[in-house]
Design a protein around this motif. Structure first.
Motif, PDB file in Angstrom:
ATOM      1  N   MET A  17       0.845  -1.076   0.069  1.00 43.84           N
ATOM      2  CA  MET A  17      -0.182  -0.058   0.055  1.00 43.84           C
ATOM      3  C   MET A  17       0.856   1.167   0.137  1.00 43.84           C
ATOM      4  O   MET A  17       1.859   1.457   0.721  1.00 43.84           O
ATOM      5  CB  MET A  17      -0.931   0.061   1.189  1.00 43.84           C
ATOM      6  N   ILE A  18       0.488   2.321  -0.721  1.00 35.49           N
ATOM      7  CA  ILE A  18       1.298   3.462  -1.003  1.00 35.49           C
ATOM      8  C   ILE A  18       0.317   4.568  -0.923  1.00 35.49           C
ATOM      9  O   ILE A  18      -0.683   4.504  -1.558  1.00 35.49           O
ATOM     10  CB  ILE A  18       2.148   3.475  -2.302  1.00 35.49           C
ATOM     11  N   TYR A  19       0.760   5.476   0.025  1.00 34.88           N
ATOM     12  CA  TYR A  19      -0.186   6.620   0.194  1.00 34.88           C
ATOM     13  C   TYR A  19       0.669   7.857   0.476  1.00 34.88           C
ATOM     14  O   TYR A  19       2.077   7.799   0.829  1.00 34.88           O
ATOM     15  CB  TYR A  19      -1.283   6.354   1.141  1.00 34.88           C
ATOM     16  N   ILE A  20       0.194   9.066   0.743  1.00 31.96           N
ATOM     17  CA  ILE A  20       0.980  10.151   0.765  1.00 31.96           C
ATOM     18  C   ILE A  20       0.528  10.814   2.193  1.00 31.96           C
ATOM     19  O   ILE A  20      -0.653  11.080   2.526  1.00 31.96           O
ATOM     20  CB  ILE A  20       0.765  11.275  -0.252  1.00 31.96           C
ATOM     21  N   ILE A  21       1.474  11.463   3.089  1.00 34.15           N
ATOM     22  CA  ILE A  21       1.422  12.124   4.331  1.00 34.15           C
ATOM     23  C   ILE A  21       1.783  13.481   4.248  1.00 34.15           C
ATOM     24  O   ILE A  21       2.902  13.648   3.601  1.00 34.15           O
ATOM     25  CB  ILE A  21       1.552  11.171   5.569  1.00 34.15           C
ATOM     26  N   ASN A  22       1.593  14.286   5.275  1.00 32.13           N
ATOM     27  CA  ASN A  22       2.199  15.675   5.180  1.00 32.13           C
ATOM     28  C   ASN A  22       2.941  15.760   6.611  1.00 32.13           C
ATOM     29  O   ASN A  22       3.024  14.735   7.216  1.00 32.13           O
ATOM     30  CB  ASN A  22       1.022  16.914   5.233  1.00 32.13           C
ATOM     31  N   ASP A  23       3.486  16.718   6.917  1.00 37.58           N
ATOM     32  CA  ASP A  23       4.342  16.918   8.262  1.00 37.58           C
ATOM     33  C   ASP A  23       3.490  16.617   9.323  1.00 37.58           C
ATOM     34  O   ASP A  23       4.045  16.268  10.498  1.00 37.58           O
ATOM     35  CB  ASP A  23       5.097  18.229   8.189  1.00 37.58           C
TER      36      ASP A  23
ATOM     37  N   ARG B 275      -3.165  12.402   6.125  1.00 38.77           N
ATOM     38  CA  ARG B 275      -3.213  11.796   4.703  1.00 38.77           C
ATOM     39  C   ARG B 275      -3.901  12.347   3.450  1.00 38.77           C
ATOM     40  O   ARG B 275      -5.071  12.916   3.931  1.00 38.77           O
ATOM     41  CB  ARG B 275      -3.840  10.055   4.695  1.00 38.77           C
ATOM     42  N   LEU B 276      -3.393  12.209   2.442  1.00 40.10           N
ATOM     43  CA  LEU B 276      -4.144  12.924   1.331  1.00 40.10           C
ATOM     44  C   LEU B 276      -5.142  11.950   0.726  1.00 40.10           C
ATOM     45  O   LEU B 276      -4.986  11.024   0.702  1.00 40.10           O
ATOM     46  CB  LEU B 276      -3.068  13.018  -0.008  1.00 40.10           C
ATOM     47  N   CYS B 277      -6.402  12.730   0.383  1.00 39.76           N
ATOM     48  CA  CYS B 277      -7.783  11.856   0.145  1.00 39.76           C
ATOM     49  C   CYS B 277      -7.837  11.988  -1.606  1.00 39.76           C
ATOM     50  O   CYS B 277      -7.190  12.659  -2.199  1.00 39.76           O
ATOM     51  CB  CYS B 277      -8.728  12.309   0.909  1.00 39.76           C
ATOM     52  N   GLN B 278      -8.643  11.286  -1.772  1.00 37.08           N
ATOM     53  CA  GLN B 278      -9.147  11.250  -3.347  1.00 37.08           C
ATOM     54  C   GLN B 278      -9.578  12.537  -3.641  1.00 37.08           C
ATOM     55  O   GLN B 278      -9.548  12.955  -5.103  1.00 37.08           O
ATOM     56  CB  GLN B 278     -10.017  10.225  -3.503  1.00 37.08           C
ATOM     57  N   ASP B 279     -10.263  13.508  -2.702  1.00 42.12           N
ATOM     58  CA  ASP B 279     -10.624  14.808  -3.382  1.00 42.12           C
ATOM     59  C   ASP B 279      -9.506  15.762  -3.299  1.00 42.12           C
ATOM     60  O   ASP B 279      -9.771  16.954  -3.383  1.00 42.12           O
ATOM     61  CB  ASP B 279     -11.982  15.205  -2.582  1.00 42.12           C
TER      62      ASP B 279
ATOM     63  N   ILE C 282       2.952  18.691  -4.093  1.00 43.44           N
ATOM     64  CA  ILE C 282       2.567  19.088  -2.846  1.00 43.44           C
ATOM     65  C   ILE C 282       3.140  19.087  -1.684  1.00 43.44           C
ATOM     66  O   ILE C 282       2.433  19.304  -0.434  1.00 43.44           O
ATOM     67  CB  ILE C 282       0.943  18.354  -2.630  1.00 43.44           C
ATOM     68  N   LYS C 283       4.433  18.943  -1.793  1.00 44.57           N
ATOM     69  CA  LYS C 283       5.262  18.839  -0.440  1.00 44.57           C
ATOM     70  C   LYS C 283       4.759  18.010   0.603  1.00 44.57           C
ATOM     71  O   LYS C 283       4.848  18.183   1.804  1.00 44.57           O
ATOM     72  CB  LYS C 283       5.141  20.265   0.002  1.00 44.57           C
ATOM     73  N   GLY C 284       4.270  16.525   0.053  1.00 46.47           N
ATOM     74  CA  GLY C 284       4.147  15.446   0.806  1.00 46.47           C
ATOM     75  C   GLY C 284       5.209  14.538   0.924  1.00 46.47           C
ATOM     76  O   GLY C 284       6.415  14.710   0.468  1.00 46.47           O
ATOM     77  N   LYS C 285       5.024  13.541   1.957  1.00 52.61           N
ATOM     78  CA  LYS C 285       5.924  12.201   1.994  1.00 52.61           C
ATOM     79  C   LYS C 285       5.278  11.073   1.677  1.00 52.61           C
ATOM     80  O   LYS C 285       3.936  10.789   2.221  1.00 52.61           O
ATOM     81  CB  LYS C 285       6.308  12.145   3.493  1.00 52.61           C
ATOM     82  N   VAL C 286       5.868  10.188   0.988  1.00 55.03           N
ATOM     83  CA  VAL C 286       5.496   8.819   0.363  1.00 55.03           C
ATOM     84  C   VAL C 286       5.580   7.955   1.613  1.00 55.03           C
ATOM     85  O   VAL C 286       6.648   7.936   2.309  1.00 55.03           O
ATOM     86  CB  VAL C 286       6.011   8.427  -0.795  1.00 55.03           C
ATOM     87  N   VAL C 287       4.556   7.266   1.872  1.00 57.43           N
ATOM     88  CA  VAL C 287       4.528   6.177   2.899  1.00 57.43           C
ATOM     89  C   VAL C 287       4.307   4.643   2.064  1.00 57.43           C
ATOM     90  O   VAL C 287       3.350   4.717   1.398  1.00 57.43           O
ATOM     91  CB  VAL C 287       3.507   6.161   4.004  1.00 57.43           C
ATOM     92  N   GLN C 288       5.112   3.832   2.110  1.00 54.80           N
ATOM     93  CA  GLN C 288       4.805   2.423   1.428  1.00 54.80           C
ATOM     94  C   GLN C 288       4.932   1.387   2.479  1.00 54.80           C
ATOM     95  O   GLN C 288       5.819   1.471   3.389  1.00 54.80           O
ATOM     96  CB  GLN C 288       5.900   2.106   0.430  1.00 54.80           C
TER      97      GLN C 288
END
Length: 71
Positions: free
Chosen positions: A1-7, A11-15, A47-53
């Motif tokens: 599972m791969i998604y994006i978080i900020n500081d 978590r980044l959502c589909q919208d 968007i200045k986020g971090k990838v979490v895998q």
């Protein structure tokens, strides 16, 4: 599972909104899950986020707590 978080750990959502409490699914208010790492990295850089895998055997709940599953 791969998604994006900020500081802040949201978590980044589909919208394209950040949420601290978000489920996984197909609704716009659910977490955006990426299939390819390169696509997630491209979006995170914009968007200045971090990838979490997460590796196999790990799961995340709606609050963002990561836990391991025993098989």
């Amino acid at each position: 599972m791969i998604y994006i978080i900020n500081d802040a750990g949201m978590r980044l959502c589909q919208d394209n909104k950040w949420r601290s409490f978000a489920n996984f699914g197909t609704f716009p208010e659910c977490v955006k899950v990426y299939r390819r790492l390169c696509a997630a990295e491209t979006k995170a850089n914009k968007i200045k986020g971090k990838v979490v895998q997460l590796s196999a055997g790990m799961e995340v709940d709606a609050v963002g707590k990561i836990s391991t599953t025993e098989e």
